[in-house]
Scaffold this motif. Structure first.
Motif, PDB file in Angstrom:
ATOM      1  N   LYS A  85     -18.492  -5.251   4.911  1.00 46.83           N
ATOM      2  CA  LYS A  85     -19.480  -4.175   5.029  1.00 46.83           C
ATOM      3  C   LYS A  85     -18.850  -2.861   5.507  1.00 46.83           C
ATOM      4  N   PHE A  86     -17.605  -2.932   5.964  1.00 47.10           N
ATOM      5  CA  PHE A  86     -16.961  -1.713   6.460  1.00 47.10           C
ATOM      6  C   PHE A  86     -16.682  -0.758   5.299  1.00 47.10           C
ATOM      7  N   VAL A  87     -17.165   0.473   5.432  1.00 46.49           N
ATOM      8  CA  VAL A  87     -16.894   1.526   4.450  1.00 46.49           C
ATOM      9  C   VAL A  87     -16.694   2.838   5.186  1.00 46.49           C
ATOM     10  N   LEU A  88     -15.964   3.749   4.553  1.00 38.01           N
ATOM     11  CA  LEU A  88     -15.848   5.111   5.068  1.00 38.01           C
ATOM     12  C   LEU A  88     -16.935   5.940   4.399  1.00 38.01           C
ATOM     13  N   ASP A  89     -17.915   6.332   5.204  1.00 38.10           N
ATOM     14  CA  ASP A  89     -19.076   7.041   4.685  1.00 38.10           C
ATOM     15  C   ASP A  89     -18.681   8.461   4.257  1.00 38.10           C
ATOM     16  N   PRO A  90     -19.094   8.902   3.056  1.00 36.52           N
ATOM     17  CA  PRO A  90     -18.765  10.265   2.608  1.00 36.52           C
ATOM     18  C   PRO A  90     -19.179  11.349   3.597  1.00 36.52           C
ATOM     19  N   ILE A  91     -20.249  11.121   4.370  1.00 36.96           N
ATOM     20  CA  ILE A  91     -20.703  12.131   5.319  1.00 36.96           C
ATOM     21  C   ILE A  91     -19.673  12.365   6.420  1.00 36.96           C
ATOM     22  N   ASP A  92     -18.803  11.373   6.638  1.00 37.59           N
ATOM     23  CA  ASP A  92     -17.772  11.466   7.680  1.00 37.59           C
ATOM     24  C   ASP A  92     -16.434  11.951   7.129  1.00 37.59           C
ATOM     25  N   LYS A  93     -16.400  12.365   5.873  1.00 35.36           N
ATOM     26  CA  LYS A  93     -15.136  12.667   5.195  1.00 35.36           C
ATOM     27  C   LYS A  93     -14.291  13.692   5.953  1.00 35.36           C
ATOM     28  N   LEU A 128      -7.208   2.676   4.653  1.00 34.83           N
ATOM     29  CA  LEU A 128      -8.026   2.515   5.852  1.00 34.83           C
ATOM     30  C   LEU A 128      -9.268   1.683   5.564  1.00 34.83           C
ATOM     31  N   GLU A 129      -9.863   1.884   4.405  1.00 33.54           N
ATOM     32  CA  GLU A 129     -11.057   1.110   4.061  1.00 33.54           C
ATOM     33  C   GLU A 129     -10.688  -0.359   3.849  1.00 33.54           C
ATOM     34  N   TRP A 130      -9.569  -0.606   3.168  1.00 33.14           N
ATOM     35  CA  TRP A 130      -9.102  -1.984   2.982  1.00 33.14           C
ATOM     36  C   TRP A 130      -8.812  -2.625   4.335  1.00 33.14           C
ATOM     37  N   LYS A 131      -8.123  -1.893   5.199  1.00 28.41           N
ATOM     38  CA  LYS A 131      -7.770  -2.425   6.514  1.00 28.41           C
ATOM     39  C   LYS A 131      -9.027  -2.683   7.342  1.00 28.41           C
ATOM     40  N   GLY A 132      -9.994  -1.780   7.252  1.00 28.61           N
ATOM     41  CA  GLY A 132     -11.248  -1.954   7.979  1.00 28.61           C
ATOM     42  C   GLY A 132     -12.012  -3.180   7.506  1.00 28.61           C
ATOM     43  N   GLN A 133     -12.015  -3.416   6.201  1.00 38.22           N
ATOM     44  CA  GLN A 133     -12.714  -4.586   5.676  1.00 38.22           C
ATOM     45  C   GLN A 133     -12.018  -5.878   6.066  1.00 38.22           C
ATOM     46  N   HIS A 174       0.859  -1.188   0.000  1.00 33.92           N
ATOM     47  CA  HIS A 174       0.000   0.000   0.000  1.00 33.92           C
ATOM     48  C   HIS A 174       0.892   1.233   0.000  1.00 33.92           C
ATOM     49  N   ILE A 175       0.915   1.949  -1.111  1.00 35.56           N
ATOM     50  CA  ILE A 175       1.736   3.149  -1.233  1.00 35.56           C
ATOM     51  C   ILE A 175       0.928   4.332  -0.698  1.00 35.56           C
ATOM     52  N   LEU A 176       1.397   4.905   0.409  1.00 39.70           N
ATOM     53  CA  LEU A 176       0.657   5.980   1.079  1.00 39.70           C
ATOM     54  C   LEU A 176       1.273   7.356   0.857  1.00 39.70           C
ATOM     55  N   GLY A 177       2.379   7.413   0.151  1.00 35.61           N
ATOM     56  CA  GLY A 177       2.998   8.708  -0.095  1.00 35.61           C
ATOM     57  C   GLY A 177       4.417   8.538  -0.597  1.00 35.61           C
ATOM     58  N   ARG A 178       5.163   9.620  -0.505  1.00 33.29           N
ATOM     59  CA  ARG A 178       6.550   9.603  -0.953  1.00 33.29           C
ATOM     60  C   ARG A 178       7.449  10.207   0.116  1.00 33.29           C
ATOM     61  N   VAL A 179       8.661   9.692   0.183  1.00 34.78           N
ATOM     62  CA  VAL A 179       9.652  10.211   1.121  1.00 34.78           C
ATOM     63  C   VAL A 179      10.587  11.141   0.346  1.00 34.78           C
ATOM     64  N   ALA A 182      -4.853   7.991  -0.975  1.00 31.67           N
ATOM     65  CA  ALA A 182      -4.327   6.637  -0.777  1.00 31.67           C
ATOM     66  C   ALA A 182      -4.533   6.180   0.659  1.00 31.67           C
ATOM     67  N   ILE A 183      -4.403   7.099   1.606  1.00 33.18           N
ATOM     68  CA  ILE A 183      -4.630   6.763   3.017  1.00 33.18           C
ATOM     69  C   ILE A 183      -6.058   6.279   3.227  1.00 33.18           C
ATOM     70  N   LEU A 184      -7.026   6.970   2.635  1.00 35.12           N
ATOM     71  CA  LEU A 184      -8.426   6.582   2.805  1.00 35.12           C
ATOM     72  C   LEU A 184      -8.691   5.200   2.213  1.00 35.12           C
ATOM     73  N   LYS A 185      -8.095   4.922   1.063  1.00 33.56           N
ATOM     74  CA  LYS A 185      -8.261   3.596   0.456  1.00 33.56           C
ATOM     75  C   LYS A 185      -7.653   2.510   1.346  1.00 33.56           C
TER      76      LYS A 185
END
Length: 218
Positions: free
Chosen positions: A46-54, A35-40, A14-19, A30-33
């Motif tokens: 069924k785990f998702v990051l709801d847009p209302i919580d963005k 977190l969603e993968w890790k949550g699932q 999981h590439i989350l950025g650059r050094v 990439a962080i949000l993707k």
């Protein structure tokens, strides 16, 4: 010289950025993707990051990865902990657990249910307040719904006493304290008293889920 910042888990990268210049420049998309993968992987598909919580999730991510410039714009003080509030079932505990995975290169906090601390107090007494008052970084999870502590017939507001103990070492000596709760500020004062509430203002950044955030457990 630039390199990728990546986290490898379960055979996936999981590439989350650059050094760059010895600093991690995070890609928040990439962080949000991640977190969603890790949550699932942890809580089910069924785990998702709801847009209302963005906005809430974005603020928490900026704080967790210690992006100083962004946190300054968001009004977040990295010297303070997080007071994460929101409706029942909105995902506070799941998110506070998942965020720790973003920083495997740094020492992070334990997540401890407040009720478990009170149960330990009822068995072992005031040693528990001293232990947690002097502990390293911790997140007191779901405060406000724990029972009143009782040891040898004496009632004790255990979580309130732990917060005061940690405040008395605050800063620069005390490791950070975080909390999650369903309570608002007035309910916090009613539950723990004005003394605790006033100290909380100096100890915490307030980050809240929207009032209409969905119950993810339904």
């Amino acid at each position: 010289m630039e390199s990728l910042y990546e986290i490898k888990e379960d055979g996936k990268s999981h590439i989350l950025g650059r050094v760059r210049d010895r600093k991690i420049h995070y890609d928040f998309g990439a962080i949000l993707k991640y977190l969603e993968w890790k949550g699932q992987s942890r809580y089910g598909q069924k785990f998702v990051l709801d847009p209302i919580d963005k906005s809430t999730v974005f603020n928490l991510c900026a704080y967790t990865v210690a992006d100083k410039e962004l946190c300054e714009k968001l009004g977040l003080d990295l010297r303070k902990g997080i007071f994460l509030s929101g409706p029942v079932g909105c995902g506070k505990t799941a998110l506070i657990q998942l965020l720790r995975n973003l920083i495997p290169h740094r020492k992070t906090y334990q997540v401890i249910p407040a009720r478990n601390i009170v149960f330990a107090f009822n068995h072992l007494g005031y040693k528990i307040i001293a232990d947690y008052g002097n502990a390293g970084p911790i997140c007191l999870d779901d405060i406000g719904v724990e029972p009143t502590g009782k040891f040898f017939g004496r009632d004790c507001n255990v979580i309130g006493e732990i917060l005061i103990s940690r405040y008395d070492r605050y800063p620069p000596r005390i490791p950070l304290t975080h909390i999650t709760t369903n309570l608002n500020a007035d309910e916090i004062e009613e539950r723990y008293g004005s003394r605790v509430r006033s100290r909380m203002r100096q100890m915490f950044n307030l980050i809240a889920f929207p009032g209409d955030s969905k119950d993810k457990r339904m």
